[in-house]
Write a protein that holds these residues in place. Structure first.
Motif, mmCIF file in Angstrom:
data_model
loop_
_atom_site.group_PDB
_atom_site.id
_atom_site.type_symbol
_atom_site.label_atom_id
_atom_site.label_comp_id
_atom_site.label_asym_id
_atom_site.label_seq_id
_atom_site.Cartn_x
_atom_site.Cartn_y
_atom_site.Cartn_z
ATOM 1 N N ASP A 90 77.932 28.301 10.630
ATOM 2 C CA ASP A 90 76.479 28.094 10.606
ATOM 3 C C ASP A 90 75.958 27.718 11.986
ATOM 4 O O ASP A 90 74.952 28.247 12.455
ATOM 5 N N ASN A 91 76.642 26.816 12.670
ATOM 6 C CA ASN A 91 76.230 26.405 14.012
ATOM 7 C C ASN A 91 76.335 27.552 15.012
ATOM 8 O O ASN A 91 75.499 27.678 15.899
ATOM 9 N N ARG A 142 73.277 29.660 14.458
ATOM 10 C CA ARG A 142 72.050 28.979 14.873
ATOM 11 C C ARG A 142 71.965 28.802 16.397
ATOM 12 O O ARG A 142 70.941 29.083 17.004
ATOM 13 N N ARG A 150 80.335 18.404 8.135
ATOM 14 C CA ARG A 150 80.547 18.482 9.580
ATOM 15 C C ARG A 150 82.013 18.781 9.909
ATOM 16 O O ARG A 150 82.923 18.249 9.307
ATOM 17 N N GLY A 170 70.832 30.613 10.399
ATOM 18 C CA GLY A 170 72.285 30.457 10.442
ATOM 19 C C GLY A 170 73.050 31.418 9.567
ATOM 20 O O GLY A 170 72.836 32.626 9.585
ATOM 21 N N ASN A 171 73.942 30.873 8.773
ATOM 22 C CA ASN A 171 74.867 31.627 7.955
ATOM 23 C C ASN A 171 74.177 32.458 6.872
ATOM 24 O O ASN A 171 74.758 33.403 6.348
ATOM 25 N N LEU A 218 82.716 26.336 7.496
ATOM 26 C CA LEU A 218 81.329 26.746 7.219
ATOM 27 C C LEU A 218 80.348 26.105 8.195
ATOM 28 O O LEU A 218 79.382 26.723 8.613
ATOM 29 N N TRP A 219 80.588 24.859 8.551
ATOM 30 C CA TRP A 219 79.722 24.168 9.501
ATOM 31 C C TRP A 219 79.776 24.866 10.862
ATOM 32 O O TRP A 219 78.746 25.090 11.492
ATOM 33 N N GLU A 229 72.912 25.513 -0.173
ATOM 34 C CA GLU A 229 73.506 24.593 0.789
ATOM 35 C C GLU A 229 74.574 23.722 0.136
ATOM 36 O O GLU A 229 75.477 23.243 0.819
ATOM 37 N N LYS A 231 78.047 29.196 -0.053
ATOM 38 C CA LYS A 231 77.402 28.062 0.620
ATOM 39 C C LYS A 231 77.004 28.492 2.022
ATOM 40 O O LYS A 231 77.745 29.209 2.692
ATOM 41 N N THR A 232 75.834 28.031 2.463
ATOM 42 C CA THR A 232 75.394 28.370 3.814
ATOM 43 C C THR A 232 76.026 27.465 4.857
ATOM 44 O O THR A 232 76.182 27.855 6.005
ATOM 45 N N THR A 233 76.363 26.260 4.457
ATOM 46 C CA THR A 233 76.946 25.326 5.412
ATOM 47 C C THR A 233 77.867 24.378 4.661
ATOM 48 O O THR A 233 77.919 24.391 3.437
#
Length: 178
Positions: A66-67, A70, A58, A78-79, A62-63, A36, A53-55
């Protein structure tokens, strides 16, 4: 060469150098490190492999990715799903029990074996064990294998219901010269 996803909350805390030792010493595996957040990259760079990175913060790309996974696709991790599939990972190696529990739905959905390393706090702090006991039970049932650093931790896993045949002792790799 086999691709192994090493999933860890943050790459890499000063107190978790043993993970870096694994990544640097195993030459027959190509590491795809998924976390993360990143820290101490100047001290723990990878000579080979990739960092993902997974996220992100904001409103960053990437954010949003991931959203999207999800909320729109309803993939709870998510990602993480996308990164593992995109990189054609053959094994997921989760570092710490709660991370293994978080990776289990991805492992099952993508049919990629999951190995989880338990290092200490994830088995010895009562509140952590109590908070994760249901997830650990599912993990022990569906996870492929579990690694611990010694017999005391092996006994703790057994006491929590992990099948004995799924547990191996793997000593922590520390380069004493460094």
């Amino acid at each position: 060469m086999m691709k192994v996803a090493h999933v860890i909350n943050s790459y890499l805390a000063q107190s978790e150098t043993f993970v870096w030792q694994y990544l640097c010493k195993f030459k027959e595996f190509f590491p795809v490190v998924i976390s993360e957040s990143w820290q101490n990259l100047d001290q723990f760079s990878l000579s080979r492999g990739i960092l993902c990175k997974t996220t992100g913060p904001r409103l960053t790309p990437l954010w949003f990715i991931d959203n999207f996974y999800r909320r729109i696709l309803r993939k709870p991790q998510g990602n993480l799903n996308r990164i593992i599939a995109k990189n054609r990972v053959q094994v997921i190696h989760a570092h710490f029990g709660p991370t293994g529990a978080k990776c289990l739905p991805v492992s099952l959905a993508l049919k990629v074996p999951l190995i989880t390393n338990f290092y200490g706090y994830d088995l010895s702090i009562k509140s952590v064990v109590e908070q994760n006991i249901v997830a650990y039970t599912e993990l022990f049932s569906a996870g492929a294998h579990f690694l611990v650093e010694g017999s005391a931790m092996r006994d703790r896993l057994l006491a929590l219901g992990c099948p004995e045949e799924k547990i191996s002792i793997q000593r922590i790799a520390i380069d004493l010269g460094r």
